[in-house]
Design a protein around this motif. Structure first.
Motif, mmCIF file in Angstrom:
data_model
loop_
_atom_site.group_PDB
_atom_site.id
_atom_site.type_symbol
_atom_site.label_atom_id
_atom_site.label_comp_id
_atom_site.label_asym_id
_atom_site.label_seq_id
_atom_site.Cartn_x
_atom_site.Cartn_y
_atom_site.Cartn_z
ATOM 1 N N CYS A 90 -1.238 1.960 13.198
ATOM 2 C CA CYS A 90 -0.338 1.370 12.160
ATOM 3 C C CYS A 90 -0.315 2.160 10.772
ATOM 4 O O CYS A 90 0.674 2.713 10.529
ATOM 5 N N ILE A 91 -1.670 2.136 10.222
ATOM 6 C CA ILE A 91 -1.579 2.961 8.961
ATOM 7 C C ILE A 91 -1.138 4.460 9.084
ATOM 8 O O ILE A 91 -0.676 5.019 8.151
ATOM 9 N N ARG A 127 2.588 4.862 9.155
ATOM 10 C CA ARG A 127 3.331 4.725 7.927
ATOM 11 C C ARG A 127 2.986 5.562 6.917
ATOM 12 O O ARG A 127 4.117 5.915 6.386
ATOM 13 N N CYS A 144 -4.171 -8.324 8.123
ATOM 14 C CA CYS A 144 -4.731 -7.755 9.269
ATOM 15 C C CYS A 144 -5.952 -8.535 9.803
ATOM 16 O O CYS A 144 -6.976 -8.111 10.554
ATOM 17 N N HIS A 158 -5.889 -0.889 16.207
ATOM 18 C CA HIS A 158 -4.463 -1.041 15.725
ATOM 19 C C HIS A 158 -4.092 -0.702 14.313
ATOM 20 O O HIS A 158 -3.151 -0.044 14.019
ATOM 21 N N CYS A 159 -5.131 -1.219 13.550
ATOM 22 C CA CYS A 159 -4.787 -0.892 11.984
ATOM 23 C C CYS A 159 -4.880 0.582 11.741
ATOM 24 O O CYS A 159 -3.912 1.358 10.915
ATOM 25 N N ASP A 196 -5.864 -8.385 13.602
ATOM 26 C CA ASP A 196 -5.700 -7.007 14.406
ATOM 27 C C ASP A 196 -6.958 -6.382 14.662
ATOM 28 O O ASP A 196 -8.020 -6.622 13.852
ATOM 29 N N ARG A 251 0.859 -1.234 0.194
ATOM 30 C CA ARG A 251 0.175 0.060 0.011
ATOM 31 C C ARG A 251 0.881 1.260 -0.053
ATOM 32 O O ARG A 251 0.427 2.312 -0.616
HETATM 33 FE FE1 FES Z 1 -3.768 -3.545 9.769
HETATM 34 FE FE2 FES Z 1 -1.313 -2.337 9.633
HETATM 35 S S1 FES Z 1 -2.114 -3.918 10.738
HETATM 36 S S2 FES Z 1 -3.020 -1.631 8.810
#
Ligand code: FES
Ligand code: 5AD
Ligand code: SF4
Length: 330
Positions: free
Chosen positions: A308-309, A312, A297, A304-305, A300, A265
């Motif tokens: 995480c996103i 990033r 994911c 969390h996501c 997850d 991504r």
């Molecule tokens: Fe789900 Fe990174 S763990 S977006």
């Protein structure tokens, strides 16, 4: 901008110089939609589907799939939590599940609209009156990939479905004033680069507001189990060309790209994409909504996501959109 079909085919084939294509798409993205990445919270609310698309794990003929349907309360609660995590768009996606008729969908849409979010529906082919009812209930956008513009290929891969009907649905959706999202899969068995070029020109011609492009990933529980599947690189080149052809639309970095590469991504965000759609479905449902194997994911949580996103995106020097993130025509 416009590019000749033969030139599109040439660029799709040019592996050697793809970094140049990505850099071009990235600059078009920056100039037209800026550095903001728009986040959408994706709720996969029913894995029941009446269709039999050969590529998809949710196809009715796949007896191995464990089916679920979230309750209205669960769906609304999931959307509420997503809005609390900061999502300003909720994407409601499911198989073509007739249980979610206009009455049920409209009730859910009206409740979710109370959370001050834009709503995107991704629930397949419906009657005009249903699309109209969803729109009146508050749905803002609709997402339905054309999958391929090669009619023969479409009819081989989607038995019992009609390409013309899908096209008519897209036209109805646009006529009703939704923002229109569509897209394709890359690497379908029998798909050529010419065919992908036609797809890109088709999406430009109908003037989509959003285009989702992802690799086809063979699912072992489907008739296409032994096919090769699409590559990340060709998917990225296709996506980059979409950005160049339609400079100001929304283009997601698709989940299927990250299934093929741990940074898929982010690579997409650096090659023309400006949207990410993290999954906000909770618990077991995440794993059970299995279009293709290797879905990311699955273990997850939405929170969390989201973080995480967010991290990033910052790491690659981009920021997160704070508005609804609809298509701003330039
Ligand atoms: Fe789900 Fe990174 S763990 S977006
Ligand atoms: N690989 C990649 N994408 C898939 N989709 C369905 N099955 C697969 C697969 N095996 C995509 C289709 C559909 C979207 C929801 O998921 O393009 O429109
Ligand atoms: Fe159903 Fe969509 Fe899968 Fe086709 S791609 S089987 S319509 S969920």
């Amino acid at each position: 901008m416009s590019i000749e079909k033969s030139e599109i085919v040439r660029l799709l084939a040019d592996e050697e110089n793809q970094q140049k294509l990505f850099a071009w798409a990235d600059s078009v993205r920056k100039e037209n939609v800026g550095d903001e990445v728009q986040l959408r919270g994706l709720i996969e609310f029913s894995s029941i589907c009446r269709n039999n698309c050969l590529y998809c794990g949710l196809r009715a003929g796949n007896t191995k799939a464990h089916r679920y349907r979230m309750s209205e309360e669960e769906i609304i609660e999931t959307a509420r939590r997503a809005s609390e995590l900061g999502f300003r768009t909720i994407v409601m996606q499911s198989g073509e599940d007739p249980y979610f008729n206009a009455g049920r969908m409209c009730r859910i849409i009206r409740e979710i609209k109370k959370f001050d979010v834009a709503i995107t529906l991704s629930i397949g082919e419906r009657a005009f009156d249903e699309y109209k009812a969803f729109r009146e209930a508050g749905a803002d956008r609709y997402l339905m990939r054309i999958e391929t513009t090669d009619r023969d290929l479409y009819h081989r891969l989607d038995p019992g479905m009609s390409w013309e009907n899908r096209y008519n649905c897209l036209m109805a959706i646009r006529e009703l004033g939704y923002e229109l999202g569509s897209g394709i899969m890359v690497g379908l068995p029998g798909q050529t680069l010419e065919s992908i070029a036609d797809d890109l020109l088709f999406l430009k011609e109908i003037g989509v507001d959003m285009a989702g492009i992802g690799p086809f990933i063979p699912n072992p529980d489907t008739p296409l189990a032994d096919e090769k599947g699409g590559s990340l690189d060709l998917s990225l080149r296709t996506m980059a060309l979409m950005r160049i052809l339609l400079p100001d639309i929304n283009i997601p970095a698709t989940t299927a790209m990250e299934t093929l590469h741990p940074d898929g991504r982010m690579l997409a965000l650096k090659a023309g994409a400006n949207v990410v759609m993290p999954n906000v479905t909770e618990g077991e449902y995440r794993r059970l909504y299995e279009l293709y194997p290797g879905k990311i994911c699955v273990n997850d949580s939405p929170a969390h996501c989201r973080s995480c996103i967010g991290l990033r995106i910052k790491m690659i020097g981009r920021s997160i959109g704070t508005g609804y993130g609809g298509h701003k025509k330039s």
